[in-house]
Design a protein around this motif. Structure first.
Motif, short mmCIF file in Angstrom:
data_model
loop_
_atom_site.label_atom_id
_atom_site.label_comp_id
_atom_site.label_asym_id
_atom_site.label_seq_id
_atom_site.Cartn_x
_atom_site.Cartn_y
_atom_site.Cartn_z
N SER A 134 48.28 46.58 45.45
CA SER A 134 47.96 47.94 45.91
C SER A 134 48.44 48.98 44.91
O SER A 134 47.74 49.96 44.63
CB SER A 134 48.62 48.19 47.28
OG SER A 134 48.12 47.30 48.25
N ILE A 135 49.64 48.76 44.36
CA ILE A 135 50.18 49.69 43.36
C ILE A 135 49.31 49.68 42.10
O ILE A 135 48.99 50.74 41.55
CB ILE A 135 51.64 49.33 43.03
CG1 ILE A 135 52.53 49.55 44.26
CG2 ILE A 135 52.13 50.17 41.85
CD1 ILE A 135 53.95 49.07 44.08
N VAL A 136 48.93 48.48 41.66
CA VAL A 136 48.09 48.36 40.47
C VAL A 136 46.76 49.06 40.68
O VAL A 136 46.23 49.75 39.79
CB VAL A 136 47.87 46.87 40.11
CG1 VAL A 136 46.79 46.73 39.04
CG2 VAL A 136 49.17 46.23 39.65
N ASN A 137 46.21 48.93 41.90
CA ASN A 137 44.89 49.51 42.17
C ASN A 137 44.92 51.03 42.26
O ASN A 137 43.86 51.67 42.19
CB ASN A 137 44.31 48.92 43.46
CG ASN A 137 42.81 49.05 43.51
OD1 ASN A 137 42.11 48.85 42.51
ND2 ASN A 137 42.28 49.40 44.67
N ILE A 138 46.10 51.61 42.42
CA ILE A 138 46.21 53.07 42.38
C ILE A 138 45.73 53.58 41.02
O ILE A 138 45.07 54.62 40.91
CB ILE A 138 47.66 53.52 42.65
CG1 ILE A 138 48.05 53.22 44.11
CG2 ILE A 138 47.83 55.02 42.36
CD1 ILE A 138 49.48 53.54 44.44
N PHE A 139 46.05 52.81 39.98
CA PHE A 139 45.66 53.20 38.62
C PHE A 139 44.27 52.69 38.24
O PHE A 139 43.55 53.33 37.48
CB PHE A 139 46.70 52.67 37.62
CG PHE A 139 48.10 53.15 37.90
CD1 PHE A 139 48.51 54.41 37.50
CD2 PHE A 139 49.00 52.35 38.59
CE1 PHE A 139 49.79 54.87 37.78
CE2 PHE A 139 50.29 52.79 38.86
CZ PHE A 139 50.69 54.06 38.45
N LEU A 140 43.88 51.53 38.79
CA LEU A 140 42.57 50.96 38.44
C LEU A 140 41.43 51.59 39.26
O LEU A 140 40.33 51.79 38.74
CB LEU A 140 42.58 49.45 38.66
CG LEU A 140 43.51 48.62 37.77
CD1 LEU A 140 43.39 47.14 38.12
CD2 LEU A 140 43.19 48.83 36.29
N GLY A 141 41.70 51.83 40.54
CA GLY A 141 40.67 52.39 41.41
C GLY A 141 39.51 51.44 41.63
O GLY A 141 38.36 51.87 41.77
N SER A 142 39.78 50.13 41.67
CA SER A 142 38.73 49.13 41.83
C SER A 142 38.38 48.95 43.31
O SER A 142 39.24 48.65 44.14
CB SER A 142 39.20 47.79 41.25
OG SER A 142 38.30 46.76 41.61
N THR A 143 37.10 49.14 43.64
CA THR A 143 36.64 48.95 45.01
C THR A 143 36.76 47.49 45.44
O THR A 143 37.16 47.20 46.58
CB THR A 143 35.17 49.39 45.15
OG1 THR A 143 35.04 50.75 44.71
CG2 THR A 143 34.72 49.29 46.59
N MET A 144 36.43 46.56 44.53
CA MET A 144 36.51 45.14 44.85
C MET A 144 37.95 44.71 45.09
O MET A 144 38.23 43.97 46.05
CB MET A 144 35.91 44.31 43.71
CG MET A 144 35.97 42.80 43.95
SD MET A 144 35.21 42.29 45.53
CE MET A 144 33.48 42.64 45.15
N LEU A 145 38.88 45.19 44.24
CA LEU A 145 40.29 44.84 44.42
C LEU A 145 40.81 45.40 45.73
O LEU A 145 41.58 44.74 46.44
CB LEU A 145 41.12 45.35 43.25
CG LEU A 145 42.62 45.04 43.29
CD1 LEU A 145 42.86 43.54 43.41
CD2 LEU A 145 43.32 45.60 42.06
N GLN A 146 40.38 46.62 46.08
CA GLN A 146 40.79 47.22 47.34
C GLN A 146 40.29 46.40 48.53
O GLN A 146 41.00 46.21 49.51
CB GLN A 146 40.26 48.65 47.44
CG GLN A 146 40.64 49.37 48.74
CD GLN A 146 42.13 49.47 48.93
OE1 GLN A 146 42.86 49.81 48.00
NE2 GLN A 146 42.61 49.16 50.13
#
Length: 211
Positions: A134-146
């Protein structure tokens, strides 16, 4: 266990009321969510959790209960933004779905004869993985990862609900004094409350209809 569920239920009521009041009052939500103050509000519940973890053994039962109500109110302040993002219908629908999932798994944890402690380490590793992703995705903004984080997170918190329920039940069976039982009830309510709130938020991110 009845006291644990009562504390948790009242905590959810406090959270919901605070969230709705803030979301319906522009004089409150504009200064909070329209400024950097939103980061303080969003991180405040985490500070409460750390405080609980380190101070529970030394604080009195009454203090622990007061801190729990304060935490629920702060969580409501933090969650007010969902009423600004999602429709009321989808919030209500997701709440009842989350309540059904939570109720079923908590009932399973309470009634099953199977020892769920063996899954504890696995669930905690899953929780750590969800937090890091979740922390990593704050910077990536990946819909799939979310999407992946939401699905895995729901499974982890559903598992933790059953595991925590069995753990609380087993601890309560021991012969503690009234003060210790009250603190255990508060901490148990906090654990189940966090599981429910996370299931609700993750489900909302998957199925919620945005305004």
């Amino acid at each position: 266990m009845l006291r644990v569920y009562n504390y948790m239920g009242l905590g959810l009521v406090i959270t919901g009321l605070v969230a709705m009041i803030v979301a319906s009052t522009p004089a409150l939500y504009v200064p909070i969510f329209g400024t950097p103050l939103k980061w303080v509000v969003m991180l405040a519940p985490l500070a409460f959790i750390f405080f609980f973890s380190f101070k529970l053994q030394t604080m009195s039962g009454a203090t622990a209960q007061t801190m729990f109500w304060a935490f629920c109110a702060v969580m409501g302040l933090s969650m007010a933004s969902i009423f600004l993002v999602f429709t009321g219908t989808s919030i209500a629908r997701t709440f009842f779905i989350a309540a059904g999932m939570f109720g079923a798994t908590s009932l399973y944890g309470y009634t099953t004869k199977r020892d769920l402690s063996q899954f504890g380490s696995f669930l905690m590793m899953g929780l750590i993985g969800v937090v890091i992703a979740s922390i990593v995705n704050i910077f990536l903004g990946s819909t799939m990862l979310q999407f992946v984080v939401s699905v895995v997170g729901i499974l982890v918190f559903v598992g933790l609900t059953a595991w925590d329920t069995q753990s609380i039940k087993e601890q309560y069976a021991e012969n503690y004094d009234a003060e210790s039982k009250q603190k255990l009830a508060v901490f148990g309510a906090l654990s189940l409350y966090l599981n429910f709130v996370n299931i609700f938020q993750l489900l909302l991110s998957l199925t919620g209809e945005r305004e």
